[in-house]
Structures are given as structure tokens and as C-alpha cells.
Design an enzyme around this catalytic site. Structure first.
Site, PDB file in Angstrom:
ATOM      1  N   ARG A 171       0.820  -1.209   0.000  1.00  0.00           N
ATOM      2  CA  ARG A 171       0.000   0.000   0.000  1.00  0.00           C
ATOM      3  C   ARG A 171       0.855   1.261   0.000  1.00  0.00           C
ATOM      4  O   ARG A 171       0.597   2.201  -0.749  1.00  0.00           O
ATOM      5  CB  ARG A 171      -0.965  -0.027   1.188  1.00  0.00           C
ATOM      6  CG  ARG A 171      -2.135  -0.955   0.956  1.00  0.00           C
ATOM      7  CD  ARG A 171      -3.037  -1.128   2.147  1.00  0.00           C
ATOM      8  NE  ARG A 171      -4.225  -1.890   1.744  1.00  0.00           N
ATOM      9  CZ  ARG A 171      -5.142  -2.346   2.578  1.00  0.00           C
ATOM     10  NH1 ARG A 171      -5.025  -2.120   3.887  1.00  0.00           N
ATOM     11  NH2 ARG A 171      -6.196  -3.022   2.134  1.00  0.00           N
TER      12      ARG A 171
ATOM     13  N   TYR B 169      -6.017  -0.611  -6.954  1.00  0.00           N
ATOM     14  CA  TYR B 169      -5.478  -1.865  -6.434  1.00  0.00           C
ATOM     15  C   TYR B 169      -4.807  -1.705  -5.075  1.00  0.00           C
ATOM     16  O   TYR B 169      -4.569  -0.606  -4.609  1.00  0.00           O
ATOM     17  CB  TYR B 169      -4.579  -2.578  -7.443  1.00  0.00           C
ATOM     18  CG  TYR B 169      -3.330  -1.932  -7.986  1.00  0.00           C
ATOM     19  CD1 TYR B 169      -2.701  -0.855  -7.402  1.00  0.00           C
ATOM     20  CD2 TYR B 169      -2.739  -2.476  -9.139  1.00  0.00           C
ATOM     21  CE1 TYR B 169      -1.533  -0.324  -7.921  1.00  0.00           C
ATOM     22  CE2 TYR B 169      -1.579  -1.949  -9.676  1.00  0.00           C
ATOM     23  CZ  TYR B 169      -0.986  -0.876  -9.066  1.00  0.00           C
ATOM     24  OH  TYR B 169       0.165  -0.361  -9.592  1.00  0.00           O
ATOM     25  N   GLU B 170      -4.579  -2.855  -4.425  1.00  0.00           N
ATOM     26  CA  GLU B 170      -4.069  -2.930  -3.042  1.00  0.00           C
ATOM     27  C   GLU B 170      -5.006  -2.234  -2.057  1.00  0.00           C
ATOM     28  O   GLU B 170      -4.562  -1.638  -1.075  1.00  0.00           O
ATOM     29  CB  GLU B 170      -2.651  -2.350  -2.943  1.00  0.00           C
ATOM     30  CG  GLU B 170      -1.638  -3.002  -3.858  1.00  0.00           C
ATOM     31  CD  GLU B 170      -1.597  -4.509  -3.730  1.00  0.00           C
ATOM     32  OE1 GLU B 170      -1.962  -5.032  -2.658  1.00  0.00           O
ATOM     33  OE2 GLU B 170      -1.219  -5.179  -4.712  1.00  0.00           O
ATOM     34  N   GLY B 171      -6.295  -2.330  -2.313  1.00  0.00           N
ATOM     35  CA  GLY B 171      -7.291  -1.682  -1.458  1.00  0.00           C
ATOM     36  C   GLY B 171      -7.642  -0.330  -2.038  1.00  0.00           C
ATOM     37  O   GLY B 171      -6.796   0.567  -2.096  1.00  0.00           O
TER      38      GLY B 171
END
Length: 562
Positions: free
Chosen positions: A294, A421-423
Site C-alpha cells: 500500500r 489496487y491494493e485496497g
């Protein structure tokens, strides 16, 4: 134009804006001397500018492709990856016990930014591998570490993260991939995963998949999920890849951008895997990997924004419309505010990285809380700024920005994935107002107090502007007190504007420190931010106060649902 790695700007932030000197003063990171930092940034900048940047356009125009079950990379990506691996950049912050350099994450993130600005599609390969390295260091058995870490750190193998399924995206607990014990310590993994970045590769000899799956006795939801290492080729006793595993790439996604990065649909059919960490402890292990990613994705946003801004400024200096358009007020506004936001986002990301380093070096819980608080802000603000700046860069080009031959549109297409992406950034914001406020706002208030104290210390520079920074921190502090008293629906409804307001205040704080330590240009850029960017926090905090009721009351049909 050719991308120029912003070595000088990064070094200035490390030296004067974030507490990197405290990191280098610890026993753990004593090797991070000024000379070492200069050498690392200079060499990484050279590689990014001279080796990786020339590959960026080829990756866009000649995407990765699937041939006979094998992913073929874009032209030149093999040479670019070899330069990354041979330079030791994958293992820059990894444990020296397994071949890493053991240097601070702040340096690793600085190098990551330069590589992402040069060629985001290729930089994604080592980024995912670095996340897997960290997960293995924290959760794997000693035997698994010895077998996999040297190969991953050295770049012989690459690593992936397998969370998402067709019916289980953000709701990871809904996954259906299953793991059956084989009776010999291994497991048979069966299921399908989607959106797997660099899920296969011809630039490494093996691809190692970290796969979330459910054991037969695993309860429903996230508490019943385990994490498994599932390599493409099964390694022998000496760690050499041998026979193929039950892993295959079903297809590659056709995407808006990052065409050179293969985004795979993966199928696992009785593939052999080994447990990473404890049974039913998969989410803890995966979150170690995701938290690393993140922050790194926030850095990607900064890197691509930097590259787009460089090209926009060069174009504005050359383009003649009643004189060079860089002299026009509106173009100058776009470039100046973009430069101010890139600085702020870079500083926030490096501040988060130094907090991670201090937490690791000292074990201090306050530093750990600071890093946890800053991670969603760094990810969301870094990627939002990357998108804004890339979009503005297209606008600076005018009609030519919409023409693919100029290359500027690629930055906007590439960076657009980073808030997703990645949350997603909405999830980052909800994490900030939810999990990161479980302490009643203690970590947030400690940071805001620091900002107010720092503003008071610099009041002699420009009283009105410094007062504006102090007032913004005070207002955000009061808003935070009200936020933690509200229910989660109200918090979540205002989560995105709250995160944005927090980021703007942090950005102003870092600009203030730069103005105090730098030259006249640093000061002028700081005042651009304080005068033109910071004031937007007021509107964002008004939206935070609006809560959830009006969103709940509006009908689905009013939202466009027939």
C-alpha cells in the site's frame, strides 16, 4: 522527453523534511550514512533514467502476451529486470541473513518511486516480490525462508499476491479456493484467482504465488483463511525448479493501462503448496504483504505524476501560442500546483516510510502507530495526486495531449489503476476513520499537535501563512474529536474527504519545513501550496460533517437505477 529521476528532490526531503536522520542514527540502520544514501539514490536514479525509462513506451505499445501457456514480456523488459536484479534493488531493505542489504524502507521507497516513474509496468514485478519477501520474513518457517528468500531477493524468482476471486474482491472472506492436506506437510490447492499482477513471467526462472485458501475445517469469513506458497515449478532439495506444478495462466486481462504488466487469471488444480504461517492465520500474513504494497503504491502515484509533470513542463516551455505557453497564467497555475502537490505527496510517503523504519529499529509503539496512521493517507493521497497531475499534464498539452503519439496519455492510463489496487482509496479512507481511530484518535492528535508546535516554531517566516497551517491543524484536530464520537456509517460517509483534508494539512506541514530549510524556490513553492491547495480542506471537512443520513435517504432510482 526523457524522464529524469528526481534524486535531488528526494535527497532534500530525506535531509530536511522527514526524520530520516533519526533512522540513520539507530544501530539497526547505522549503515545508511550520507555517502551511502547519495550513492544509492544516484545509482538508482541513473538506472531508472537510462535503462528503465526507454522501455516505458514499448511496454505500452507491445503488451505482455500469453503464448502456449507462457507469458511473454514486452520488448526489453528482460534487460530492464536484469538490471534491477543485478543491482540488488529487490532486496534493498530485506534481511541480510538471506542476501538482502538491510537498509531502511525510506530508501527502498525512494528507489521504488524512481523506478515507477521510469516504467511502472516493469516496476510492479519487484514491488510484488518485495511484499512477498516481507511476508515470508515475518511469517514463514525457517526452512521456507532458506529455500525461497535468497531466490526472491536475488531476482531469480518473482513473487505474487493471490487474494481476489471472481466473487471475492474486497470481501476476501467469500473466497472459494480450497486447500486439502496431502499428509506430508504439503497441501493441494484448487481454485481460481483474478487480477494477479505478474502472475507469470519469462524474465525469471520461477514464479512463486502467495495464495489465500480455506482448509477443510476453516470457518467461513476471513478467520478461516490460510496462506500458502504455491510455486509455478516445484523446487528440489537444492532449491532448483524442477517439474511444473498444477498452476496455469488462463488468460491475460485487457486493461486501460500498464500494458506491459501481465495481469493474469490464474487456475490452481491440485497444485502443491506449503503453509505460510499458522493455519487460519492467512489474513495476518497477507496484511503484512499488503501494508508494504500500500505504501509502495502511494509511491507509484508520486513517481508517475513526477514523470508526467516533467513532460508537461518541457512541452509548455517549447509550445508557442502568443509566446511559450509556460508564461501563460493558467498553464503556470497548473504546473505550479502540480509541483506543490507532488512534493507534498512524496514527503508524506517518505514520512510514513521513516516511521516504519523507526518502529522497526526501536520497537517504539508510538512510531508504529504513526506508521499505521500514515499508511492509508500515503496510499490514497499519493495515488490521487498522481492521477490529478497526470490529468493536468494532458490538459497542458491541449489537443496534443489527446493524441497517443505524444505519450502523455500513457501516464494517465497507467496511473489510474493505483487508486484501485491494493485496497481502493475508499477502503483506505474507511481504514483511517475506523481501525486507525480505535485508539480514540490518539495517534492522529499526536501528529496534529506536532504540526501546530512546528508551525509556532516557524512563525517568523511568514506570519499569515504559517498561521494558516496552524489553524488548519487545529481545525482538523477539532474535527477528529467529533469524528471519533460518531457511528461508523457517519464516519464512512465522510471518510474520503476526511483523509483528503488530513493529507492537505500534512502536505502544508512538510512544505513549511521545506520553506524553513531550503532556498527561495522552496519557500515560493510552499506558499503556492498553502495559498492554493491547503484551503480546500475546509470544504472537505464540511462534507465530513454531513454524515450518512442524506446518502441513505436518496432513492436508488434517483441514483440512476431503473
Amino acid at each position: 522527453m526523457t524522464y529524469r529521476a528526481p534524486v535531488k528532490q528526494i535527497r532534500f526531503i530525506l535531509d530536511h523534511v522527514v526524520p530520516f536522520a533519526e533512522v540513520a542514527a539507530t544501530d539497526r540502520f547505522a549503515e545508511a550514512s550520507p555517502d551511502m544514501v547519495e550513492a544509492i539514490l544516484t545509482e538508482a536514479g541513473r538506472m531508472s533514467s537510462e535503462v528503465l525509462a526507454p522501455l516505458n513506451r514499448a511496454g505500452d505499445e507491445h503488451p505482455a502476451r500469453l503464448e502456449n501457456g507462457v507469458v511473454r514480456s514486452s520488448p526489453g523488459f528482460d534487460r530492464g529486470f536484469q538490471a534491477i536484479a543485478e543491482g540488488g534493488w529487490i532486496g534493498l531493505s530485506a534481511d541480510p541473513e538471506h542476501g538482502g542489504a538491510g537498509l531502511p524502507q525510506a530508501l527502498n521507497m525512494a528507489v521504488g518511486e524512481m523506478m515507477a516513474g521510469a516504467c511502472l509496468a516493469l516496476q510492479l514485478n519487484p514491488l510484488l516480490t518485495q511484499g512477498q519477501i516481507e511476508a515470508l520474513e515475518h511469517h514463514a518457517s525457517d526452512e521456507m525462508k532458506a529455500q525461497y528468500l535468497p531466490k526472491l531477493i536475488g531476482g531469480a524468482w518473482n513473487g505474487t499476491m493471490n487474494l481476489t476471486e471472481p466473487g471475492a474482491g474486497s470481501d476476501v472472506g467469500a473466497l472459494k479456493t480450497r486447500a486439502e492436506p496431502n499428509g506430508d506437510g504439503s497441501f493441494s490447492i484448487t481454485g481460481q484467482k483474478i487480477f494477479i499482477t505478474w502472475g507469470d513471467s519469462d524474465v525469471t526462472e520461477n514464479t512463486c504465488h502467495a495464495v489465500l485458501a480455506r482448509l477443510p475445517d476453516g470457518v467461513q469469513g476471513t478467520k478461516g483463511i490460510s496462506l500458502f506458497m504455491v510455486p509455478k515449478y516445484l523446487p528440489d532439495a537444492d532449491g532448483n525448479p524442477t517439474e511444473p506444478n498444477g498452476v496455469k495462466v488462463v488468460s491475460l486481462e485487457h486493461k486501460l493501462g500498464i500494458h506491459g504488466s501481465p495481469t493474469c487469471v490464474m487456475a490452481y488444480e491440485n497444485a502443491k503448496g506449503w503453509l505460510i504461517g499458522n493455519e487460519n492465520g492467512g489474513m495476518a500474513a497477507m496484511f503484512t504483504m499488503m501494508n508494504n504494497a500500500r505504501l509502495a503504491v502511494g509511491v507509484q502515484g508520486v513517481g508517475v505524476g513526477e514523470a508526467a509533470l516533467q513532460q508537461a513542463a518541457a512541452y509548455a516551455a517549447e509550445r508557442e501560442q502568443f509566446g511559450p505557453i509556460i508564461r501563460h497564467a493558467d498553464v503556470r497555475r497548473m504546473l505550479a500546483t502540480s509541483r506543490a502537490e507532488i512534493f507534498a505527496a512524496r514527503a508524506i510517503c517518505l514520512s510514513c516510510a521513516t516511521a516504519l523504519d523507526m518502529a522497526r529499529a526501536t520497537g517504539d509503539r508510538d512510531w508504529a502507530a504513526r506508521a499505521a496512521l500514515l499508511t492509508p493517507i500515503a496510499k490514497a493521497y499519493g495515488t490521487d495526486v498522481g492521477c490529478r497531475v497526470a490529468d493536468t499534464a494532458v490538459q497542458v498539452h491541449g489537443g496534443m495531449g489527446y493524441i497517443e503519439e505524444t505519450g502523455i496519455a500513457q501516464y494517465l492510463r497507467d496511473v489510474r489503476i493505483t487508486p484501485i489496487y491494493e485496497g481502493t482509496n475508499g477502503i483506505q479512507a474507511m481504514d483511517l476513520v475506523g481501525r486507525k481511530m480505535m485508539d480514540g484518535g490518539t495517534a492522529a492528535q499526536a501528529l496534529l499537535d506536532e504540526i501546530m508546535d512546528d508551525a509556532r516554531a516557524h512563525s517568523q517566516m511568514d506570519g499569515t501563512r504559517v498561521e494558516a497551517v496552524w489553524k488548519a491543524a487545529q481545525t482538523l484536530s477539532e474535527a477528529t474529536n467529533r469524528l471519533v464520537e460518531r457511528g461508523m456509517n457517519d464516519r464512512n460517509a465522510g471518510a474520503v474527504p476526511y483523509l483528503s483534508a488530513f493529507a492537505r494539512v500534512l502536505g502544508a506541514y512538510h512544505h513549511l519545513r521545506a520553506a524553513a530549510a531550503g532556498n527561495e524556490d522552496d519557500k515560493r513553492l510552499a506558499w503556492i501550496y498553502v495559498d492554493r491547495v491547503l484551503p480546500r480542506y475546509r470544504a472537505e471537512l464540511i462534507e465530513v460533517e454531513a454524515g450518512f443520513d442524506d446518502l441513505q435517504a436518496i432513492s436508488d432510482s434517483a441514483l440512476g437505477l431503473a
